[in-house]
Design a protein around this motif. Sequence first.
Motif, short mmCIF file in Angstrom:
data_model
loop_
_atom_site.label_atom_id
_atom_site.label_comp_id
_atom_site.label_asym_id
_atom_site.label_seq_id
_atom_site.Cartn_x
_atom_site.Cartn_y
_atom_site.Cartn_z
N THR A 29 0.82 -1.20 0.00
CA THR A 29 0.00 0.00 0.00
C THR A 29 0.86 1.27 0.00
OG1 THR A 29 -0.09 0.20 2.40
CG2 THR A 29 -1.78 -1.19 1.35
N LEU A 30 0.22 2.37 -0.29
CA LEU A 30 0.87 3.68 -0.21
C LEU A 30 1.39 3.92 1.20
CD1 LEU A 30 1.54 6.56 -1.21
CD2 LEU A 30 -0.85 7.16 -0.74
N ASP A 31 0.60 3.57 2.21
CA ASP A 31 1.03 3.76 3.59
C ASP A 31 2.29 2.96 3.92
OD1 ASP A 31 -1.06 5.52 4.10
OD2 ASP A 31 -2.39 3.94 4.82
N GLU A 32 2.40 1.77 3.38
CA GLU A 32 3.57 0.93 3.64
C GLU A 32 4.81 1.43 2.91
OE1 GLU A 32 1.35 -3.36 4.27
OE2 GLU A 32 1.70 -2.64 2.24
N GLU A 33 4.68 1.87 1.67
CA GLU A 33 5.82 2.24 0.83
C GLU A 33 6.16 3.73 0.91
OE1 GLU A 33 8.81 1.07 -2.07
OE2 GLU A 33 7.62 0.01 -0.59
N GLY A 34 5.15 4.56 1.08
CA GLY A 34 5.37 6.00 1.15
C GLY A 34 5.15 6.73 -0.17
N TYR A 35 5.00 5.99 -1.24
CA TYR A 35 4.75 6.56 -2.57
C TYR A 35 4.16 5.49 -3.47
CZ TYR A 35 9.25 4.32 -3.55
OH TYR A 35 10.27 3.41 -3.66
N LEU A 36 3.64 5.92 -4.61
CA LEU A 36 3.13 5.00 -5.63
C LEU A 36 4.19 4.81 -6.70
CD1 LEU A 36 -0.46 6.48 -6.18
CD2 LEU A 36 0.24 4.72 -4.55
N HIS A 37 4.50 3.58 -7.03
CA HIS A 37 5.45 3.30 -8.11
C HIS A 37 4.81 3.63 -9.44
CE1 HIS A 37 8.69 1.13 -5.99
NE2 HIS A 37 7.73 0.85 -5.12
N ALA A 38 5.57 4.22 -10.33
CA ALA A 38 5.09 4.49 -11.68
C ALA A 38 6.24 4.29 -12.66
CB ALA A 38 4.53 5.91 -11.78
N SER A 39 5.93 4.40 -13.93
CA SER A 39 6.92 4.19 -15.00
C SER A 39 6.70 5.21 -16.09
CB SER A 39 6.77 2.79 -15.61
OG SER A 39 6.86 1.79 -14.65
N VAL A 89 5.07 8.75 -7.16
CA VAL A 89 4.01 9.71 -6.81
C VAL A 89 3.89 9.69 -5.28
CG1 VAL A 89 1.59 10.33 -7.08
CG2 VAL A 89 2.82 9.25 -8.98
N TYR A 90 4.18 10.83 -4.66
CA TYR A 90 4.17 10.92 -3.21
C TYR A 90 2.81 11.37 -2.68
CZ TYR A 90 8.99 9.69 -2.54
OH TYR A 90 10.16 8.99 -2.47
N GLY A 91 1.84 10.49 -2.82
CA GLY A 91 0.49 10.72 -2.34
C GLY A 91 -0.48 9.86 -3.10
N GLU A 92 -1.74 9.93 -2.69
CA GLU A 92 -2.74 9.10 -3.36
C GLU A 92 -3.04 9.64 -4.75
OE1 GLU A 92 -5.85 9.27 -0.44
OE2 GLU A 92 -6.77 11.00 -1.38
N LEU A 93 -3.57 8.76 -5.56
CA LEU A 93 -3.90 9.08 -6.94
C LEU A 93 -5.40 9.27 -7.06
CD1 LEU A 93 -3.26 9.19 -10.01
CD2 LEU A 93 -3.38 6.68 -10.01
N ALA A 94 -5.80 10.47 -7.44
CA ALA A 94 -7.21 10.73 -7.70
C ALA A 94 -7.57 10.13 -9.06
CB ALA A 94 -7.49 12.23 -7.70
N PRO A 95 -8.66 9.39 -9.17
CA PRO A 95 -9.04 8.82 -10.45
C PRO A 95 -9.14 9.86 -11.57
CG PRO A 95 -10.29 7.76 -8.72
CD PRO A 95 -9.53 8.91 -8.08
N ALA A 96 -9.42 11.11 -11.26
CA ALA A 96 -9.53 12.16 -12.28
C ALA A 96 -8.19 12.43 -12.97
CB ALA A 96 -10.05 13.44 -11.66
#
Length: 104
Positions: A29-39, A89-96
């Motif tokens: 999760t974001l809480d566990e990793e601190g960011y979202l992985h992206a490419s 990405v250092y935070g949650e991702l809004a679907p928009a």
Amino acid sequence: MRIFHIATLADWEAAQESGAYRTSTRGVTLDEEGYLHASRADQWERVRAAYYADVTEPLVLLEIDTELLDAPVVEEAPAPGVDETFPHVYGELAPAAVVAVRRL
């Protein structure tokens, strides 16, 4: 700028219902990793082959417009000594902020 994130269809559908995507990477999760992985566009297929090849549930590729994010994006190496950087990405991702979804 456009960046990409591989997600399970179930996680993406849950994010659309809740209003926030919070899965960093497969099983984390974001809480566990601190960011979202992206490419970047030239990286996501290698990420899929390396980390998602054995996944049997449906996957989707999220195309994210960084201009629509409420969270900062930082280019970072995934591990010490690795020269290639990846967007995080250092935070949650809004679907928009997701401008296209492609089934993999």
